[in-house]
Design a protein around this motif. Sequence first.
Motif, PDB file in Angstrom:
ATOM      1  N   ASN A  88       0.814  -1.203   0.000  1.00 17.22           N
ATOM      2  CA  ASN A  88       0.000   0.000   0.000  1.00 17.22           C
ATOM      3  C   ASN A  88       0.856   1.264   0.000  1.00 17.22           C
ATOM      4  N   ILE A  89       1.968   1.238   0.727  1.00 17.44           N
ATOM      5  CA  ILE A  89       2.871   2.391   0.757  1.00 17.44           C
ATOM      6  C   ILE A  89       3.382   2.709  -0.644  1.00 17.44           C
ATOM      7  N   ILE A  90       3.822   1.676  -1.359  1.00 17.84           N
ATOM      8  CA  ILE A  90       4.321   1.876  -2.724  1.00 17.84           C
ATOM      9  C   ILE A  90       3.207   2.370  -3.643  1.00 17.84           C
ATOM     10  N   ALA A  91       2.023   1.767  -3.505  1.00 20.36           N
ATOM     11  CA  ALA A  91       0.904   2.147  -4.373  1.00 20.36           C
ATOM     12  C   ALA A  91       0.529   3.617  -4.184  1.00 20.36           C
ATOM     13  N   LYS A  92       0.583   4.102  -2.950  1.00 13.05           N
ATOM     14  CA  LYS A  92       0.172   5.473  -2.662  1.00 13.05           C
ATOM     15  C   LYS A  92       1.282   6.491  -2.914  1.00 13.05           C
ATOM     16  N   GLY A 134       8.443   5.706  -1.392  1.00 10.89           N
ATOM     17  CA  GLY A 134       7.938   4.666  -0.494  1.00 10.89           C
ATOM     18  C   GLY A 134       8.839   3.472  -0.305  1.00 10.89           C
ATOM     19  N   ALA A 135       9.874   3.307  -1.151  1.00 12.92           N
ATOM     20  CA  ALA A 135      10.703   2.099  -1.102  1.00 12.92           C
ATOM     21  C   ALA A 135      11.351   1.851   0.255  1.00 12.92           C
ATOM     22  N   SER A 167      11.496  -2.004   4.635  1.00 12.50           N
ATOM     23  CA  SER A 167      11.470  -2.328   6.062  1.00 12.50           C
ATOM     24  C   SER A 167      10.354  -3.314   6.357  1.00 12.50           C
ATOM     25  N   LYS A 168       9.192  -3.104   5.748  1.00 10.97           N
ATOM     26  CA  LYS A 168       8.073  -4.030   5.914  1.00 10.97           C
ATOM     27  C   LYS A 168       8.424  -5.408   5.368  1.00 10.97           C
ATOM     28  N   LEU A 169       9.110  -5.444   4.221  1.00 14.24           N
ATOM     29  CA  LEU A 169       9.442  -6.717   3.592  1.00 14.24           C
ATOM     30  C   LEU A 169      10.363  -7.536   4.493  1.00 14.24           C
TER      31      LEU A 169
END
Length: 338
Positions: free
Chosen positions: A142-146, A152-153, A158-160
């Motif tokens: 969602n971060i990347i999409a927004k 957002g990377a 970090s999430k990954l």
Amino acid sequence: MTKNPLASVGKQMLSSKQTVRAITSAGAIALSICINSAVAGDPFRSSNPQAIGPNTETAFKTMFQQGNYKQAKAQIQQALSAEPNEPLAYAMAASLSYIEKDFNSMNSYAQKTREVGEKLAKTNPLRGNIYTAAGHFLEGANIIAKEGTAKGAPQALSKLRVVFQYLEAADKIAPNDPELNLIKGYMDLMLATNLPFSNPNEAIQRLEQKASPRYLAYRGMAVGYRDLKKYDRALEFANKSLAETPNNPEVLYLKGQILFSQSQGKDSNKTLLEEARKNLDAALAKPDQLPRSLVAEIFFQQCRTRNRLDSKSRACDPMRDKIRDADGVWGPAALPPL
């Protein structure tokens, strides 16, 4: 940071809209098993089945066995209302929100998936870790999409990392669990696609030996062999998946892709192309039940197949773009004539 393989694959995985959609769908595929007390079938385990909410189970089968996204959306909303503690319902809702480009709703559903996973971990560490990993992944997507890749990377990466940590924790608890191996198998396929020194063999082996339900494991194996350009094996497992889900448009599309690739440079290419055309026609039989972007992809493949069959030069790109860029979430009831 850029020399770190994890950083590299994180950026590549999360920067591709098609890949994000595939993985969010894979995440929804592989998420299951809730703490709901309702008795319902377990689509992942043939022994020691777990109970999931009946509404969520119905939506799961509609989406992944039948490939009817439009009907599944309504069923997911019913599940969210009747089974509010069912993580799978939130994961599927997040995936559909991504397809609809409703990123605020996607973020809410992703957060709920993670929160329920964290709560579940207190009583069921295996499933809690799986759900928590999925929630973190959906939040990263969602971060990347927004925000886009450049901005957002870092957060998504970090999430990954956290996703991998929770999946590894689940693996230590039950390395042969079919649900866990389904989601890990699909994620491994995505990694293999984006890492130049990797290949899908490990993912294929995991799906073949440990993952369930089998129709989804077969589908993943077909994708892996397709990416390895082992088209005979890819076709074998696409057919196995279709034997259990004969009307699933995404599997029909996958088989059409494989046959099209298999026809390259073969004397019998007309026969293979004709079979590809039939499968793609079947995949497009009910376009209004599929996301518009997916309909555009299938239509484009069908257009290319028709051009090869009759040696014409149809303008596939603009017709695809017209479908893809139209208003609305779902595919058009009527497609451009070929």
